[in-house]
Design a protein around this motif. Structure first.
Motif: not given
Length: 270
Positions: A119-124, A218-220, A247-252
């Motif tokens: 639920a919080q995001g990527p773990i692996y 970007l996409q998830p 969740g996608g969109g922008t990434i740094l």
């Protein structure tokens, strides 16, 4: 966020074992058509060019078949076949070929992306480059590159200021005009800017060869696995506002907290 170096739990080991089975299965499907005269791309877009190949579809089908047997309680989000709901609280996020345009061109900068999120995001995550026999793995206590040359620990590069940094992105035209202007504020300060490596740029950042990756649109399924690998290697990942990027969109993505802070200020126009 940095990697947890403690011994993986039994559940973590089971997740990682299944992830490697997925990557192995995807290798069979993708390599069978890479640099093949039988490759026949289709276009998913009615207004532009968004290619997909039978290698994309077959790769995702092979991974989903394994999950149906080994992890039936988990949810799945895949680029080609969408969402399958689950009950465990874990989601497998699959991009069967990230970089289909590179795949079409015969360039080995594409990859298979396998992420696991709670639920919080990527773990692996796994970023696998089958043609080069390179598998970048991060999360659940792991941060390593497995290849035909052996296994080495992944560690992002530290102590690099923006003026000495290597920055990568996939397309020169990053996002909409406002986003492109923000990107150029960072790019104009970096020592070296390179384009076109898709997910492989994040793998190089985790391995300590690249210092920044900045992208938009970007996409998830584009980011889940790279986020896990970069963070496990000691890097920092956010969107362009400093919030979560899964969740996608922008990434740094940056190799160090200090470099992330420096680049983020420029992206925000501070």
């Amino acid at each position: 966020m940095t990697a947890n170096r403690s011994e993986p739990t039994d559940e973590a080991k089971r997740i990682m074992a299944v992830a490697h089975r997925l990557a192995d299965a995807a290798r069979v499907q993708t390599l069978s058509l890479f640099r093949s005269p039988l490759l026949r791309p289709d276009n998913k877009s009615a207004t532009g060019f968004d290619p997909v190949t039978e290698a994309d579809r077959a790769s995702e089908r092979a991974m989903r078949a394994i999950l149906a047997t080994e992890r039936p309680e988990d949810a799945i989000l895949g680029e080609e076949y969408g969402v399958q709901n689950g009950r465990s609280g874990l989601t497998w996020i699959l991009d069967p070929i990230d970089g289909t345009r590179a795949f079409m061109a015969g360039a080995p900068s594409w990859g298979v992306l396998i992420g696991v999120s709670d639920a919080q995001g990527p773990i692996y995550g796994i970023v696998d480059q089958p043609h080069l026999d390179e598998r970048f793995e991060g999360g659940l206590g792991r941060a390593r590159l497995i290849s035909g040359r052996g296994t080495v620990r992944l560690r992002s590069r530290r102590g690099v200021a923006l003026e000495q940094a290597t920055l990568m992105t996939t397309y020169p035209e990053v996002g909409h005009p406002g986003e492109q202007a923000a990107f150029l504020r960072v790019a104009s300060r970096a020592r070296l800017v390179r384009y076109g490596l898709d997910c492989y740029a994040y793998a190089l950042l985790a391995a300590g060869h690249v210092d920044l990756v900045i992208e938009a649109g970007l996409q998830p399924y584009d980011v889940a696995a790279p986020i896990a690998v970069v963070q496990a290697a000691g890097g920092v990942v956010s969107d362009w506002h400093g919030g979560p990027a899964h969740g996608g969109g922008t990434i740094l993505a940056a190799g160090s907290p200090e470099l992330h802070t420096e680049a983020l200020a420029l992206l925000k126009g501070d």
